[in-house]
Design a protein around this motif. Structure first.
Motif, short mmCIF file in Angstrom:
data_model
loop_
_atom_site.label_atom_id
_atom_site.label_comp_id
_atom_site.label_asym_id
_atom_site.label_seq_id
_atom_site.Cartn_x
_atom_site.Cartn_y
_atom_site.Cartn_z
N SER A 128 29.45 -31.38 -11.58
CA SER A 128 30.31 -31.72 -10.45
C SER A 128 29.43 -32.39 -9.39
N VAL A 129 30.06 -33.11 -8.50
CA VAL A 129 29.32 -33.80 -7.45
C VAL A 129 28.61 -32.80 -6.53
N PRO A 130 29.26 -31.70 -6.09
CA PRO A 130 28.54 -30.75 -5.24
C PRO A 130 27.31 -30.13 -5.94
N ARG A 131 27.41 -29.84 -7.24
CA ARG A 131 26.25 -29.29 -7.96
C ARG A 131 25.13 -30.32 -8.05
N MET A 132 25.48 -31.57 -8.24
CA MET A 132 24.46 -32.62 -8.29
C MET A 132 23.81 -32.79 -6.92
N GLN A 133 24.60 -32.76 -5.86
CA GLN A 133 24.05 -32.84 -4.51
C GLN A 133 23.12 -31.67 -4.23
N ALA A 134 23.49 -30.47 -4.69
CA ALA A 134 22.64 -29.29 -4.49
C ALA A 134 21.32 -29.45 -5.25
N ALA A 135 21.38 -30.02 -6.45
CA ALA A 135 20.16 -30.24 -7.22
C ALA A 135 19.25 -31.25 -6.52
N ILE A 136 19.82 -32.30 -5.98
CA ILE A 136 19.04 -33.32 -5.28
C ILE A 136 18.41 -32.74 -4.01
N VAL A 137 19.21 -32.02 -3.23
CA VAL A 137 18.69 -31.43 -1.98
C VAL A 137 17.60 -30.41 -2.30
N GLY A 138 17.82 -29.59 -3.33
CA GLY A 138 16.83 -28.59 -3.71
C GLY A 138 15.51 -29.21 -4.14
N SER A 139 15.58 -30.27 -4.95
CA SER A 139 14.35 -30.91 -5.41
C SER A 139 13.64 -31.62 -4.26
N MET A 140 14.40 -32.23 -3.35
CA MET A 140 13.78 -32.88 -2.20
C MET A 140 13.12 -31.85 -1.28
N ALA A 141 13.75 -30.70 -1.09
CA ALA A 141 13.17 -29.65 -0.27
C ALA A 141 11.89 -29.11 -0.89
N ALA A 142 11.90 -28.90 -2.21
CA ALA A 142 10.70 -28.40 -2.88
C ALA A 142 9.55 -29.41 -2.78
N CYS A 143 9.86 -30.70 -2.98
CA CYS A 143 8.82 -31.74 -2.88
C CYS A 143 8.27 -31.83 -1.46
N THR A 144 9.15 -31.78 -0.48
CA THR A 144 8.71 -31.85 0.92
C THR A 144 7.83 -30.66 1.26
N ALA A 145 8.20 -29.47 0.81
CA ALA A 145 7.38 -28.28 1.08
C ALA A 145 6.01 -28.40 0.43
N MET A 146 5.98 -28.84 -0.83
CA MET A 146 4.68 -28.97 -1.52
C MET A 146 3.81 -30.04 -0.86
N TYR A 147 4.38 -31.18 -0.54
CA TYR A 147 3.60 -32.23 0.12
C TYR A 147 3.10 -31.77 1.48
N SER A 148 3.90 -31.04 2.22
CA SER A 148 3.48 -30.54 3.53
C SER A 148 2.32 -29.57 3.40
N VAL A 149 2.39 -28.65 2.44
CA VAL A 149 1.30 -27.70 2.24
C VAL A 149 0.01 -28.43 1.86
N VAL A 150 0.11 -29.39 0.96
CA VAL A 150 -1.08 -30.14 0.55
C VAL A 150 -1.64 -30.95 1.71
N ALA A 151 -0.78 -31.58 2.50
CA ALA A 151 -1.24 -32.40 3.63
C ALA A 151 -1.93 -31.54 4.69
N ILE A 152 -1.31 -30.44 5.04
CA ILE A 152 -1.90 -29.56 6.07
C ILE A 152 -3.21 -28.96 5.56
N SER A 153 -3.24 -28.55 4.32
CA SER A 153 -4.48 -28.00 3.75
C SER A 153 -5.59 -29.05 3.74
N GLY A 154 -5.26 -30.24 3.31
CA GLY A 154 -6.26 -31.31 3.26
C GLY A 154 -6.80 -31.66 4.63
#
Length: 121
Positions: free
Chosen positions: A10-36
């Motif tokens: 469904s479209v809402p499930r696809m949107q949730a998957a996209i938002v979830g993956s973007m949030a996970a990527c943003t969190a990981m990139y932020s942790v790596v950037a701040i650590s570096g």
């Protein structure tokens, strides 16, 4: 395609998957950037150069591990960047969405052309 792998599509499930993956990527990139930046600031005494890896000596094991990780990441992301380019060219040149026999012919011709170019090079 991610949408095809969703169990109850469904479209809402696809949107949730996209938002979830973007949030996970943003969190990981932020942790790596701040650590570096934190490590770079501690090593350099406050000023951080444009290339953080320049702070490490050529024989430093941590710097070598970071360089190796970046090399692996760049190497592994290359096919993911080529696939959309190939798909776009396929759509523009051959009209995309053709029957399976034509798609097989196209990939066979393209594969042969690439292999001949590599052999001649």
């Amino acid at each position: 395609c991610i949408y095809a792998d969703l169990e109850q599509r469904s479209v809402p499930r696809m949107q949730a998957a996209i938002v979830g993956s973007m949030a996970a990527c943003t969190a990981m990139y932020s942790v790596v950037a701040i650590s570096g930046l934190t490590i770079a600031a501690c090593i350099s005494g406050g000023s951080v150069p444009g290339n953080v890896l320049d702070l490490f000596a050529p024989d430093d094991s941590l710097g070598l591990a970071m360089r190796a990780a970046i090399s692996v990441a760049v190497t592994l992301v290359y096919p993911m960047l080529c696939l959309p380019c190939r798909s776009t060219l396929d759509h523009l040149i051959f009209g995309g969405g053709a029957q399976a026999t034509k798609a097989t012919f196209r990939s066979g011709v393209g594969g042969r052309a690439v292999s001949e170019h590599i052999v001649d090079w």
